[in-house]
Design a protein around this motif. Structure first.
Motif, PDB file in Angstrom:
ATOM      1  N   SER A   1       0.845  -1.196   0.000  1.00  0.00           N
ATOM      2  CA  SER A   1       0.000   0.000   0.000  1.00  0.00           C
ATOM      3  C   SER A   1       0.875   1.238   0.000  1.00  0.00           C
ATOM      4  O   SER A   1       1.988   1.223   0.534  1.00  0.00           O
ATOM      5  CB  SER A   1      -0.922   0.024   1.226  1.00  0.00           C
ATOM      6  N   ILE A   2       0.360   2.296  -0.605  1.00  0.00           N
ATOM      7  CA  ILE A   2       1.013   3.611  -0.590  1.00  0.00           C
ATOM      8  C   ILE A   2       0.057   4.558   0.100  1.00  0.00           C
ATOM      9  O   ILE A   2      -1.074   4.747  -0.354  1.00  0.00           O
ATOM     10  CB  ILE A   2       1.324   4.142  -2.008  1.00  0.00           C
ATOM     11  N   LEU A   3       0.478   5.163   1.204  1.00  0.00           N
ATOM     12  CA  LEU A   3      -0.349   6.138   1.914  1.00  0.00           C
ATOM     13  C   LEU A   3       0.106   7.535   1.530  1.00  0.00           C
ATOM     14  O   LEU A   3       1.238   7.934   1.813  1.00  0.00           O
ATOM     15  CB  LEU A   3      -0.235   5.960   3.435  1.00  0.00           C
ATOM     16  N   GLY A   4      -0.778   8.265   0.865  1.00  0.00           N
ATOM     17  CA  GLY A   4      -0.443   9.599   0.376  1.00  0.00           C
ATOM     18  C   GLY A   4      -0.232   9.557  -1.113  1.00  0.00           C
ATOM     19  O   GLY A   4       0.761   9.002  -1.584  1.00  0.00           O
TER      20      GLY A   4
ATOM     21  N   VAL B   1       4.672   5.019   3.448  1.00  0.00           N
ATOM     22  CA  VAL B   1       4.020   6.257   3.869  1.00  0.00           C
ATOM     23  C   VAL B   1       4.726   7.433   3.205  1.00  0.00           C
ATOM     24  O   VAL B   1       5.911   7.678   3.441  1.00  0.00           O
ATOM     25  CB  VAL B   1       4.060   6.414   5.405  1.00  0.00           C
ATOM     26  N   ALA B   2       3.991   8.155   2.367  1.00  0.00           N
ATOM     27  CA  ALA B   2       4.574   9.268   1.604  1.00  0.00           C
ATOM     28  C   ALA B   2       3.673  10.496   1.723  1.00  0.00           C
ATOM     29  O   ALA B   2       3.032  10.910   0.764  1.00  0.00           O
ATOM     30  CB  ALA B   2       4.760   8.877   0.144  1.00  0.00           C
ATOM     31  N   VAL B   3       3.630  11.061   2.920  1.00  0.00           N
ATOM     32  CA  VAL B   3       2.803  12.245   3.155  1.00  0.00           C
ATOM     33  C   VAL B   3       3.696  13.464   3.379  1.00  0.00           C
ATOM     34  O   VAL B   3       4.875  13.323   3.712  1.00  0.00           O
ATOM     35  CB  VAL B   3       1.879  12.036   4.377  1.00  0.00           C
TER      36      VAL B   3
ATOM     37  N   SER C   1       8.619  10.221   4.086  1.00  0.00           N
ATOM     38  CA  SER C   1       8.535  11.654   4.353  1.00  0.00           C
ATOM     39  C   SER C   1       9.842  12.184   4.934  1.00  0.00           C
ATOM     40  O   SER C   1      10.479  11.524   5.761  1.00  0.00           O
ATOM     41  CB  SER C   1       7.393  11.929   5.329  1.00  0.00           C
ATOM     42  N   THR C   2      10.236  13.378   4.512  1.00  0.00           N
ATOM     43  CA  THR C   2      11.471  13.985   5.011  1.00  0.00           C
ATOM     44  C   THR C   2      11.295  14.408   6.469  1.00  0.00           C
ATOM     45  O   THR C   2      10.356  15.138   6.807  1.00  0.00           O
ATOM     46  CB  THR C   2      11.850  15.210   4.166  1.00  0.00           C
ATOM     47  N   VAL C   3      12.197  13.946   7.331  1.00  0.00           N
ATOM     48  CA  VAL C   3      12.114  14.237   8.761  1.00  0.00           C
ATOM     49  C   VAL C   3      13.525  14.440   9.318  1.00  0.00           C
ATOM     50  O   VAL C   3      14.508  14.171   8.637  1.00  0.00           O
ATOM     51  CB  VAL C   3      11.439  13.076   9.524  1.00  0.00           C
ATOM     52  N   TYR C   4      13.601  14.885  10.553  1.00  0.00           N
ATOM     53  CA  TYR C   4      14.907  14.947  11.206  1.00  0.00           C
ATOM     54  C   TYR C   4      15.216  13.572  11.803  1.00  0.00           C
ATOM     55  O   TYR C   4      14.306  12.767  12.060  1.00  0.00           O
ATOM     56  CB  TYR C   4      14.956  16.034  12.271  1.00  0.00           C
ATOM     57  N   PRO C   5      16.483  13.256  12.013  1.00  0.00           N
ATOM     58  CA  PRO C   5      16.850  11.937  12.534  1.00  0.00           C
ATOM     59  C   PRO C   5      16.151  11.607  13.851  1.00  0.00           C
ATOM     60  O   PRO C   5      16.183  12.397  14.790  1.00  0.00           O
ATOM     61  CB  PRO C   5      18.367  12.034  12.717  1.00  0.00           C
TER      62      PRO C   5
ATOM     63  N   PRO D   1      14.061   7.641   2.090  1.00  0.00           N
ATOM     64  CA  PRO D   1      13.680   9.014   1.730  1.00  0.00           C
ATOM     65  C   PRO D   1      13.334   9.178   0.261  1.00  0.00           C
ATOM     66  O   PRO D   1      14.008   8.650  -0.618  1.00  0.00           O
ATOM     67  CB  PRO D   1      14.923   9.830   2.085  1.00  0.00           C
ATOM     68  N   GLU D   2      12.246   9.906   0.034  1.00  0.00           N
ATOM     69  CA  GLU D   2      11.838  10.180  -1.348  1.00  0.00           C
ATOM     70  C   GLU D   2      12.862  11.103  -2.011  1.00  0.00           C
ATOM     71  O   GLU D   2      13.401  12.016  -1.386  1.00  0.00           O
ATOM     72  CB  GLU D   2      10.441  10.796  -1.392  1.00  0.00           C
ATOM     73  N   ARG D   3      13.100  10.850  -3.284  1.00  0.00           N
ATOM     74  CA  ARG D   3      14.013  11.692  -4.057  1.00  0.00           C
ATOM     75  C   ARG D   3      13.391  12.152  -5.367  1.00  0.00           C
ATOM     76  O   ARG D   3      14.081  12.668  -6.245  1.00  0.00           O
ATOM     77  CB  ARG D   3      15.307  10.929  -4.352  1.00  0.00           C
ATOM     78  N   ILE D   4      12.084  11.932  -5.505  1.00  0.00           N
ATOM     79  CA  ILE D   4      11.406  12.363  -6.720  1.00  0.00           C
ATOM     80  C   ILE D   4      11.427  13.888  -6.791  1.00  0.00           C
ATOM     81  O   ILE D   4      11.176  14.575  -5.790  1.00  0.00           O
ATOM     82  CB  ILE D   4       9.959  11.836  -6.756  1.00  0.00           C
TER      83      ILE D   4
END
Length: 459
Positions: free
Chosen positions: A15-18, A86-88, A124-128, A157-160
């Protein structure tokens, strides 16, 4: 290993969320190889996909019409999948602190529908530390399951790059990480199904989180340096692009350019890193300095537009400026965090009427987010200055002679001014430079524009 085999054999579903500018292309790519559920809480967006419409313009309507992605806004469908991506969005608040609400909400939704034996990968891009310290506890609380025993997690991490038709998911090396070696191996093998150039296995989830957040921080700092050079060279009356072209002949010169830095990545991600640094007692110097320069560039452009108009003896209050392009970058409808809005707001503070011309921008988002409407290019007239803020492909065919017709001062008036000067012997006579053209992205060449009679300025 059984999970990857079952996914390949279509005995298990991912599944892809987002389903935004990142999630939807990921879902479409995977659907060419395996069974995919595409989930989003936005029912309108989901229905558009079901109707064969791509509101993001990332892959196009034809691809959406032919994909096998099972689009849904029913969260219970997530129970059918064993591998979740999860890609929100991860935006920042007005005070530049991380806004993790979308990620937390997605984690709660997934947690309510998480089953034993699942793997959850966050993009999703986040801090460590966010994946393990914030997302995992939510998943455990909502599901009643134990991470490490009942389910596993990873981070990739997404790189699109939205709007970029060259650098896509398939040809960008994918950084992957997992909470243990077995999880890492499974995640790597899943992504290898669609990433032709392969994956890089990071040493830990925190390493992968850190790698992503510094990618855009690095770009942000380099662009900030270019913007600062532009400010300096404008004071010296030196063309910045000409300087960069000359310096770029050296093999190791980094070819960045000045400009507005917006969108959901470069203008946002550095704040995630500096936020975490502040929590640890360190105040960032270089990163925040670069951010300040880039955040102020919209105001800088507006101020120079007004200066040019004043020199052209324009009445500022009540004047009209046409801005071509509003999205955060070229050839994408995405208006999120566009810094063109800073130009608009600053000009309005001067009492200037602003018209937006953008055939690419999502007009509904433009209205909802900023209360602005798009003007059709054929209806633009009687403006006192023109700003080209985004270099859309549609704008590259614009003709400088035709563009003159949108100004209050027509080409005929300029011709008459030239004739009047030619008839006098006063060598100090100057043409009233009515055609103020602010070309942020260099849509036109400086010499070309000046030869055509424009009062030209660019970063």
């Amino acid at each position: 290993m059984d999970l990857i085999k079952n996914i390949i054999n279509k005995k298990e579903i991912i599944s892809i969320l987002g389903l935004g500018y990142v999630g939807m292309p990921i879902a479409v790519a995977f659907a060419k190889k395996i069974d995919v559920i595409g989930f989003d809480i936005n029912e309108t967006k989901v229905q558009q996909y079901k109707d064969g419409v791509d509101p993001t313009k990332e892959v196009g309507n034809e691809v959406i019409q032919n994909t096998t992605v099972d689009f849904t806004s029913d969260e219970k469908r997530l129970e059918e999948a064993k591998f979740h991506i999860v890609a929100v969005p991860t935006p920042v608040r007005d005070d530049h602190t991380p806004n993790l609400k979308p990620l937390e909400s997605a984690s709660r939704t997934l947690g309510r529908n998480l089953t034993k034996g699942s793997i959850v990968v966050f993009e999703s891009t986040v801090y460590p530390g966010v994946t393990e310290d914030i997302c995992v506890p939510i998943l455990e609380k909502e599901s009643g399951l134990k991470c490490g025993e009942d389910f596993k997690v990873g981070y990739s991490p997404e790189r699109i790059n939205p709007g970029d038709k060259e650098h896509r998911l398939e040809n960008i090396v994918k950084v992957v990480s997992g909470m243990d070696e077995e999880t890492l191996d499974t995640i790597a093998k899943v992504y290898e199904l669609v990433v032709d150039v392969g994956v890089h296995r990071a040493e830990s989830i925190k390493v992968a989180e850190a790698a992503k957040v510094i990618e855009n921080a690095q770009r942000d700092i380099n662009i900030a340096f270019m913007n600062e050079l532009s400010i300096i060279f404008n004071k010296m009356n030196i063309d910045t692009n000409a300087v960069l072209k000359a310096a770029g002949t050296k093999w190791n010169f980094l070819k960045f350019h000045p400009g507005l830095v917006g969108g959901h990545c470069i203008g946002v991600d550095p704040y995630y890193l500096t936020y975490k640094a502040e929590q640890l007692g360190y105040h960032s110097q270089i990163i925040l300095s670069g951010r300040k320069i880039n955040d102020d560039m919209g105001k800088y452009v507006a101020e120079n537009t007004v200066k040019k108009m004043i020199k052209a003896k324009k009445q500022i209050s009540g004047s009209k400026v046409a801005i071509y392009g509003f999205t955060f970058k070229e050839n994408t409808p995405d208006v999120r965090n566009t810094r063109v809005i800073d130009i608009v707001n600053e000009l309005k503070d001067y009492g200037v009427e602003v018209e937006i011309i953008d055939p690419v921008a999502d007009q509904e988002d433009l209205q909802l987010a900023y209360g602005l409407e798009v003007t059709d290019k054929k209806d633009v007239k009687n403006v006192d200055a023109v700003i080209f803020a985004v270099n859309h492909e549609e704008f590259q065919s614009y003709n400088l002679d035709e563009l003159k017709q949108v100004y209050r001062c027509t080409e005929k008036a300029i011709s008459e001014a030239y004739n009047e000067i030619a008839a006098t012997s006063d060598s100090n006579s100057e043409i009233k430079e009515d055609l103020v053209l602010i070309d942020i992205k260099g849509v036109f060449g400086r010499k070309e524009a000046e030869d055509a009679g424009y009062n030209y300025w660019r970063l």
